[in-house]
Design an enzyme around this catalytic site. Structure first.
Site, mmCIF file in Angstrom:
data_model
loop_
_atom_site.group_PDB
_atom_site.id
_atom_site.type_symbol
_atom_site.label_atom_id
_atom_site.label_comp_id
_atom_site.label_asym_id
_atom_site.label_seq_id
_atom_site.Cartn_x
_atom_site.Cartn_y
_atom_site.Cartn_z
ATOM 1 N N LYS A 132 0.944 -0.862 -0.361
ATOM 2 C CA LYS A 132 -0.329 -0.014 0.292
ATOM 3 C C LYS A 132 0.807 1.498 -0.091
ATOM 4 C CE LYS A 132 -4.416 -2.646 2.670
ATOM 5 N NZ LYS A 132 -4.882 -2.905 2.956
ATOM 6 N N GLN A 176 -5.080 -1.282 10.271
ATOM 7 C CA GLN A 176 -5.118 -2.856 9.033
ATOM 8 C C GLN A 176 -5.243 -3.954 9.915
ATOM 9 O OE1 GLN A 176 -3.709 -2.952 5.864
ATOM 10 N NE2 GLN A 176 -3.645 -6.203 5.863
ATOM 11 N N ASP A 199 -10.988 3.338 4.323
ATOM 12 C CA ASP A 199 -11.758 1.646 3.625
ATOM 13 C C ASP A 199 -13.131 1.139 3.529
ATOM 14 O OD1 ASP A 199 -9.758 -0.609 4.191
ATOM 15 O OD2 ASP A 199 -9.458 -0.029 6.183
#
Ligand SMILES: Nc1nc(=O)c2c([nH]1)NC[C@@H]1CN(c3ccc(C(=O)N[C@@H](CCC(=O)O)C(=O)O)cc3)C=[N+]21
Length: 427
Positions: A132, A176, A199
């Site tokens: 990422k 995460q 997200d």
């Protein structure tokens, strides 16, 4: 290049002044205005029809709908499955994002920022986070990272999230997953600012994805990646039978919701489904996000089915660089014999998921800075052509226009805006 471009744009402004109609600007204010007037129509035009699906009324058709086109077959009757190349699709998407970030940097001297919170030492999480951050660098997005130990207290994670929530240079905050066992995922994900939830896991964003007629600020990246892969491969979704395997909050559920917004008929297959193979075998498109390596066998698939494998299951193997290799949910070798198209693992959904994260971060920054994305009016394109002026936007007729919220841009005030330094560079 910049100097040449800005002098070109001055000329273009002059040309704009000389000819009518001048500028087909769309400002947030005029957008709302138009929407209001359309409110008595059955369908309403949304800015995000592409990824959220067209907003169609439910009119039930009588039975007898057509079946999908037959898959390509070789002379011997064998299927020739198309391998959907997620890596190159991701590259294409990133190129578009890089262009926009470049424009943003030039026009307002700001770039989008993404902050990642990583808790613990899982090797697969470290790899994904590394991917990422590398992808951010590729497109010019600034990335920040908070690394916390496996044993740290939940409050430390909440503090890291809160610090990023308050940082105006950060437009996306990502925690995460999975988090260590002793932490409450709901508490932590709920602490991410709604405006920075790239997200799309915040309950309000998820709820707005589920409710018809509403638009979430962000759509979860993996779900968005599945739809992008299908649409960019020319696969239509309306009326198709889709089996989604897995019902997780992060992939299965949002994918199911997004597919329905594209008017697919969705069956959700999960750990308690009776005869999962039979349900899956009915599907024109199979999207697997169960997190179980080789769960989906060739016998689960209808001949000619399209297979999207979201599974990224790390299999321990010291002979590989990071001590593991990735395996999808689908038994790839078997699926190749029956499917008409399939995404590989790695190189399928994963890279596109990362590209979607960048896209959500860019959208968030644009929203924060009040930037709207508009098309260069046709007359400017033809003016450039007639004058033989090569410009940065020749191949991409979209440019960024930065306008503070209170300025309503129409053709009457265009020339003033174009020359007014206080609003930055209009072109
Ligand atoms: N808050 C949060 N958001 C996520 O989006 C999220 C998460 N947590 N936790 C884990 C899953 C998994 N995930 C992947 C991202 C990239 C690849 C990816 O880039 N895969 C590459 C290869 C990976 C490698 O090099 O090993 C590929 O499939 O080609 C895979 C999986 C995001 N997830």
């Amino acid at each position: 290049m910049r100097a040449a471009l800005s002098s070109t744009l001055k000329k273009v402004s002059a040309a704009a002044a000389a000819s009518r109609p001048r500028v087909a600007f769309v400002s947030p204010a005029s957008h709302h205005h138009r929407r209001h007037h359309q409110s008595n129509k059955p369908t309403k035009k949304r800015k995000d029809d592409y990824i959220l699906g067209p907003d169609l009324p439910d009119i039930w058709a009588t039975p007898g709908s057509s079946s999908p086109p037959p898959p390509a077959e070789s002379e011997t009757g064998e299927l020739v499955p198309a391998i959907i190349d997620g890596k190159s699709i991701a590259e294409e998407i990133k190129l578009g994002i890089a262009k926009e970030v470049h424009w943003m940097k030039d026009t307002i001297k700001k770039v989008p920022g993404l902050a990642v919170v990583l808790v613990g030492q899982r090797r697969d999480s470290q790899t994904y986070v590394r991917n990422k951050i590398k992808a951010c660098e590729e497109v010019g997005i600034r990335s920040l990272m908070a690394e916390l130990s496996e044993e740290c207290a939940e409050d430390e994670v909440l503090n890291a999230v809160s610090k990023f929530n308050q940082d105006p240079s950060v437009h996306g905050v990502l925690v995460q997953l999975p988090l260590p066992q002793h932490m409450d995922e709901d508490t932590i994900l709920g602490a991410v600012s709604l405006q920075k939830d790239v997200d799309g896991f915040h309950p309000l964003n998820m709820g707005n994805l589920a409710l018809r007629g509403r638009e979430p600020l962000f759509i979860p990246c993996a779900a968005k990646a599945c739809i992008e892969l299908l649409l960019r491969s020319g696969i239509k979704l309306k009326g198709k039978n889709v089996a989604v395997i897995g019902r997780s909050n992060v992939v299965g559920l949002p994918t199911t919701l997004l597919l329905q917004r594209h008017h697919a008929t969705v069956s959700v297959v999960h750990a308690f489904t009776n005869n999962p193979a039979d349900v899956t075998r009915e599907a024109d498109i199979v999207i697997s996000a169960a997190g179980v390596p080789n769960l989906v066998r060739g016998s689960w698939l209808k001949r000619g089915a399209i297979v999207i494998d979201v599974g990224t299951n790390p299999i321990e193997d010291p002979s590989f660089e990071h001590g593991y290799y990735l395996r999808g949910d689908v038994c790839y070798e078997e699926a190749l014999q029956v499917a008409s198209a399939i995404t590989p693992v790695p190189g399928g959904v994963g890279p596109v998921t990362v590209a979607m994260l960048l896209s959500n971060t860019l959208d968030s920054a644009k929203r924060f800075f009040g930037i709207i994305h508009i098309s260069v009016p046709d007359f400017i394109c033809s003016y450039r052509k007639s004058q033989n002026i090569p410009t940065e936007t020749e191949d991409d007729p979209k440019i960024l226009v930065c306008l503070p919220e209170h300025i309503h841009c129409n053709d009457m005030n265009f020339n003033k805006l174009a020359s007014d330094k206080s609003i930055g560079q209009t072109f």
